[in-house]
Design a protein around this motif. Structure first.
Motif, short mmCIF file in Angstrom:
data_model
loop_
_atom_site.label_atom_id
_atom_site.label_comp_id
_atom_site.label_asym_id
_atom_site.label_seq_id
_atom_site.Cartn_x
_atom_site.Cartn_y
_atom_site.Cartn_z
N ARG A 278 0.82 -1.22 0.00
CA ARG A 278 0.00 0.00 0.00
C ARG A 278 0.86 1.27 0.00
NH1 ARG A 278 -3.13 -2.96 3.64
NH2 ARG A 278 -2.20 -1.88 5.39
N ARG B 204 11.28 14.24 4.02
CA ARG B 204 10.75 14.57 5.35
C ARG B 204 11.90 14.73 6.36
NH1 ARG B 204 5.92 14.21 8.02
NH2 ARG B 204 4.85 13.64 6.10
N ARG C 288 13.71 17.95 5.71
CA ARG C 288 12.97 19.12 6.23
C ARG C 288 13.10 19.21 7.75
NH1 ARG C 288 9.04 17.89 2.12
NH2 ARG C 288 7.80 16.67 3.58
N ALA C 289 13.03 18.04 8.40
CA ALA C 289 13.14 18.02 9.86
C ALA C 289 14.51 18.50 10.30
CB ALA C 289 12.89 16.60 10.38
N ARG D 149 14.75 22.24 9.92
CA ARG D 149 14.00 22.94 10.96
C ARG D 149 14.74 22.88 12.30
NH1 ARG D 149 7.95 21.16 12.19
NH2 ARG D 149 8.95 20.03 13.86
N PHE E 159 19.99 33.65 20.51
CA PHE E 159 19.26 34.21 21.65
C PHE E 159 20.13 34.18 22.92
CE2 PHE E 159 15.95 34.08 25.00
CZ PHE E 159 15.33 35.28 24.70
N LEU F 180 22.69 36.85 22.68
CA LEU F 180 22.08 38.16 22.94
C LEU F 180 21.86 38.38 24.43
CD1 LEU F 180 20.76 40.75 21.71
CD2 LEU F 180 18.59 39.53 21.81
N LEU G 109 25.11 39.14 26.07
CA LEU G 109 25.56 40.52 25.81
C LEU G 109 24.72 41.53 26.59
CD1 LEU G 109 26.26 40.35 21.95
CD2 LEU G 109 27.93 40.45 23.80
N VAL G 110 23.42 41.30 26.64
CA VAL G 110 22.53 42.19 27.40
C VAL G 110 22.95 42.21 28.86
CG1 VAL G 110 20.17 42.41 28.30
CG2 VAL G 110 20.53 42.08 25.86
N LEU H 154 5.50 17.72 6.46
CA LEU H 154 6.16 18.27 7.64
C LEU H 154 6.43 19.76 7.43
CD1 LEU H 154 7.70 17.41 10.33
CD2 LEU H 154 9.73 17.49 8.91
N ALA H 155 6.13 20.55 8.47
CA ALA H 155 6.37 21.99 8.37
C ALA H 155 7.87 22.26 8.35
CB ALA H 155 5.73 22.68 9.55
N THR H 156 8.27 23.19 7.54
CA THR H 156 9.68 23.60 7.51
C THR H 156 9.82 24.89 8.34
OG1 THR H 156 9.41 25.02 5.59
CG2 THR H 156 9.93 22.70 5.18
N TRP H 157 11.06 25.35 8.52
CA TRP H 157 11.26 26.58 9.28
C TRP H 157 10.63 27.77 8.55
CZ3 TRP H 157 14.04 30.60 7.15
CH2 TRP H 157 14.84 30.31 6.05
N VAL I 134 23.46 47.17 21.82
CA VAL I 134 23.03 45.80 22.17
C VAL I 134 21.61 45.82 22.73
CG1 VAL I 134 23.43 43.84 23.70
CG2 VAL I 134 25.35 44.92 22.52
N LEU I 135 21.34 46.81 23.59
CA LEU I 135 20.00 46.91 24.18
C LEU I 135 18.98 47.33 23.12
CD1 LEU I 135 20.75 48.58 27.64
CD2 LEU I 135 20.66 46.17 27.03
#
Lengths: 62, 309
Positions: free
Chosen positions: A16, A28, A31-32, A35, A46, A49, A52-53, B20-23, B56-57
């Motif tokens: 099937r 797939r 893509r994974a 992501r 992040f 950042l 640094l903050v 599948l969702a991509t970025w 930076v801020l």
């Protein structure tokens, strides 16, 4: 009725599978991976950042 | 996040696996084009404020504004996925295509909102963070959930959400909301209705099909054109307030007058246009010009403030 094309054994899960299922699975996975790498890059950026903050708020980057 | 959705056929066999969702699909949830305008006006508020901010801020503040705006867009797409599926303009959105599951989109939006508000509060100040949270809540609860499907004034009142960014930028730098920040808010508040109604004029059929009571659908094209013209006229004196408050000089004021007169001229053309006969050419032009208008206006403010013009 197309009976000539009917296999003489019960269909299995493999029967099937749509054509190109292997390619679909590969796409797939690709893509994974894309992501996950994007998420990793965003998280690392992040963290940098926030670091640094923190330095600026503590007066270390004036 | 849900990676795989298996639809089970009646006989219990697995039939279809959702893609599948991509970025990029998650990026699309953030409405990046809308985000550009929000980020630009937010950054302008930050630059125009009298208190200098460490780069930076400033980056953290702009990122927080961008994340919050994108997150509000994702929650908006989650709630409006039924009408997005009906409208031509929004049919290709990730939730409509089924590549992102609705709970994932909602969770994505909520988590990003939390991160954005915390980032703004911890990196800059809690006044800016509170304004950011208020803008997000206003967009989601007042505009999306309450007004959008109920009244033709949806984008007039709801448009306030999009007017917050320069005020947030200003508050991020100074820790307070001044008269100039309110003037910048008023500027975008008055810009929003003609911007959206120009689009709604040539997309009225789409909105009618989806049951969204945009002004051209409820009151007709003629009343909408009059309103468009009224808002563009009202916007011109308000655009001069930054100079009146001493934040910008005469160079900006001259640019604002020219840009404002062009905006009014585009509205007059829309008023004179026989839309169905011309394919709403003037309305489409006005929609395009309105985006340029806001970019140019805030760009001129920043350039004048920096002494570049």
């Amino acid at each position: 009725m197309g009976q000539a094309a009917t296999p003489d054994r019960p269909p299995t899960g493999r029967d099937r599978s749509p054509p190109g299922a292997e390619h679909e699975g590969w796409a797939r996975a690709r893509r994974a991976r894309g992501r996950n790498l994007a998420l990793l890059a965003a998280l690392l950026a992040f963290i940098v950042l926030i670091y640094l903050v923190t330095l600026v708020r503590l007066g270390g980057l004036d | 996040m849900t990676d795989l959705t298996i639809e089970t056929a009646g006989n219990g066999t697995a039939a279809v696996a959702a893609p599948l969702a991509t970025w990029r699909d998650y990026l699309d949830l953030l409405k990046p084009r809308v985000m550009t305008l929000v980020v630009f006006t937010g950054a302008a508020g930050l630059v125009l404020a009298p208190t200098p901010v460490h780069p930076v801020l400033a980056l953290a503040a702009v990122l927080a504004i961008a994340l919050a705006a994108g997150a509000a867009g994702a929650i908006n797409m989650w709630y409006d996925r039924d009408i997005d599926a009906v409208m031509e303009r929004t049919r290709a959105r990730p939730l409509v295509r089924g590549v992102v599951a609705p709970p994932d989109a909602l969770a994505f939006g909520l988590v990003l909102t939390g991160i954005a508000v915390m980032l703004m509060g911890l990196a800059l100040n809690w006044t800016a963070a509170a304004l950011l949270a208020l803008a997000s809540a206003f967009y989601v609860f007042v505009y999306t959930l309450w007004l959008k499907r109920r009244t033709p004034q949806n984008i007039v009142i709801g448009g306030a959400a999009g007017a917050f960014p320069p005020m947030i930028g200003w508050a991020a730098a100074t820790g307070e909301v001044s008269a100039t920040a309110i003037a910048l808010f008023a500027l975008i508040f008055l810009w929003t209705p003609p911007h959206f109604w120009a689009l709604a004029l040539y997309r009225a059929g789409d909105y009618a099909k989806a049951g969204v009571p945009m002004l051209p659908v409820v009151a007709g094209a003629r009343a909408t054109r009059r309103q468009i013209l009224a808002y563009t006229v009202a916007m011109l004196p308000v655009s001069l307030l930054p100079t009146a408050f001493g934040v910008t000089g005469t160079a900006y004021a001259a640019a604002a007058v020219v840009l404002g007169l062009l905006f009014i001229a585009s509205a007059v053309r829309v008023c004179r246009e026989d839309g169905p006969a011309t394919g709403w050419r003037s309305a489409k032009l006005m929609f395009g010009y309105s985006i340029f208008h806001l970019f140019a206006l805030f760009g001129a403010m920043v350039a004048d403030h920096a002494g570049a013009i």
